[in-house]
Write an enzyme that holds these catalytic residues in place. Structure first.
Site, PDB file in Angstrom:
ATOM      1  N   TRP A  49      -2.539  -4.122  -2.656  1.00  0.00           N
ATOM      2  CA  TRP A  49      -2.279  -2.997  -1.307  1.00  0.00           C
ATOM      3  C   TRP A  49      -2.779  -2.164  -1.691  1.00  0.00           C
ATOM      4  O   TRP A  49      -3.029  -1.392  -2.853  1.00  0.00           O
ATOM      5  CB  TRP A  49      -1.145  -2.727  -1.329  1.00  0.00           C
ATOM      6  CG  TRP A  49      -0.248  -1.864  -0.584  1.00  0.00           C
ATOM      7  CD1 TRP A  49       0.553  -2.250   0.667  1.00  0.00           C
ATOM      8  CD2 TRP A  49      -0.005  -0.470  -0.646  1.00  0.00           C
ATOM      9  NE1 TRP A  49       0.238  -0.768   1.726  1.00  0.00           N
ATOM     10  CE2 TRP A  49       0.492  -0.024   0.134  1.00  0.00           C
ATOM     11  CE3 TRP A  49      -0.483   0.945  -2.095  1.00  0.00           C
ATOM     12  CZ2 TRP A  49       0.441   0.881   0.158  1.00  0.00           C
ATOM     13  CZ3 TRP A  49      -0.456   1.293  -1.905  1.00  0.00           C
ATOM     14  CH2 TRP A  49       0.422   2.116  -0.209  1.00  0.00           C
ATOM     15  N   MET A  50      -3.491  -1.444  -0.436  1.00  0.00           N
ATOM     16  CA  MET A  50      -3.682   0.277  -0.555  1.00  0.00           C
ATOM     17  C   MET A  50      -3.570   0.424   0.861  1.00  0.00           C
ATOM     18  O   MET A  50      -3.722   0.582   1.370  1.00  0.00           O
ATOM     19  CB  MET A  50      -5.659  -0.522  -0.139  1.00  0.00           C
ATOM     20  CG  MET A  50      -5.812  -0.173   0.934  1.00  0.00           C
ATOM     21  SD  MET A  50      -7.994  -0.150   0.905  1.00  0.00           S
ATOM     22  CE  MET A  50      -7.833   1.780   1.239  1.00  0.00           C
ATOM     23  N   ASN A  51      -3.231   2.381   0.416  1.00  0.00           N
ATOM     24  CA  ASN A  51      -3.158   3.004   1.387  1.00  0.00           C
ATOM     25  C   ASN A  51      -4.184   3.750   1.749  1.00  0.00           C
ATOM     26  O   ASN A  51      -5.028   3.277   2.000  1.00  0.00           O
ATOM     27  CB  ASN A  51      -2.306   4.189   0.441  1.00  0.00           C
ATOM     28  CG  ASN A  51      -1.050   5.054   1.468  1.00  0.00           C
ATOM     29  OD1 ASN A  51      -1.002   4.278   2.813  1.00  0.00           O
ATOM     30  ND2 ASN A  51      -0.941   5.949   0.907  1.00  0.00           N
ATOM     31  N   ASP A  52      -4.115   4.275   3.228  1.00  0.00           N
ATOM     32  CA  ASP A  52      -4.932   4.429   3.684  1.00  0.00           C
ATOM     33  C   ASP A  52      -5.423   5.802   3.193  1.00  0.00           C
ATOM     34  O   ASP A  52      -5.173   6.161   2.170  1.00  0.00           O
ATOM     35  CB  ASP A  52      -4.654   5.701   4.954  1.00  0.00           C
ATOM     36  CG  ASP A  52      -3.422   4.956   5.999  1.00  0.00           C
ATOM     37  OD1 ASP A  52      -3.772   3.207   5.874  1.00  0.00           O
ATOM     38  OD2 ASP A  52      -2.753   5.611   6.880  1.00  0.00           O
TER      39      ASP A  52
ATOM     40  N   GLN B 131      -4.259   5.571  -2.405  1.00  0.00           N
ATOM     41  CA  GLN B 131      -3.581   4.529  -3.323  1.00  0.00           C
ATOM     42  C   GLN B 131      -3.895   2.922  -3.609  1.00  0.00           C
ATOM     43  O   GLN B 131      -3.558   2.517  -2.924  1.00  0.00           O
ATOM     44  CB  GLN B 131      -2.407   4.995  -3.333  1.00  0.00           C
ATOM     45  CG  GLN B 131      -1.854   7.024  -3.283  1.00  0.00           C
ATOM     46  CD  GLN B 131      -0.410   7.000  -3.584  1.00  0.00           C
ATOM     47  OE1 GLN B 131      -0.170   6.570  -2.423  1.00  0.00           O
ATOM     48  NE2 GLN B 131      -0.206   8.416  -3.608  1.00  0.00           N
TER      49      GLN B 131
END
Length: 96
Positions: A39-42, A60
């Site tokens: 998973w990656m954040n914006d 992140q």
């Protein structure tokens, strides 16, 4: 002169995107940056380092899941002036 440079740059992007589109097995977007797994954040902190001639992208990242959660890392990816193809080398710092 500036218009010619823009057209040349645009033609280069079109050629690279066309080459990517031949990979029909991938579910990843053609232009938006995504990691290979997890998973990656914006994306945050996109900036150009003129001294190194590289773009930096920070985000992140949770490598173990597809949702936000621990362990969580800050990742720095770099690219050249094209800002399209990022070096697949994570520079990771764990969030504590």
């Amino acid at each position: 002169m500036l218009l010619q440079a823009f057209i040349f740059l645009l033609a280069g992007f079109a050629a690279k995107i066309s080459a990517l589109m031949t990979n029909e097995t991938s579910d990843r977007p053609l232009v938006h940056f995504t990691p290979n797994k997890g998973w990656m954040n914006d994306p945050n902190g996109l900036w150009y380092d003129a001294k190194e001639g590289k773009w930096h992208l920070y985000f992140q990242y949770n490598p173990n899941d597809t949702v936000w959660g621990l362990p969580l890392f800050w990742v720095n990816m770099t690219t050249g002036v094209d800002n399209l193809f990022y070096i697949d080398k994570f520079q990771v710092r764990e969030v504590k």
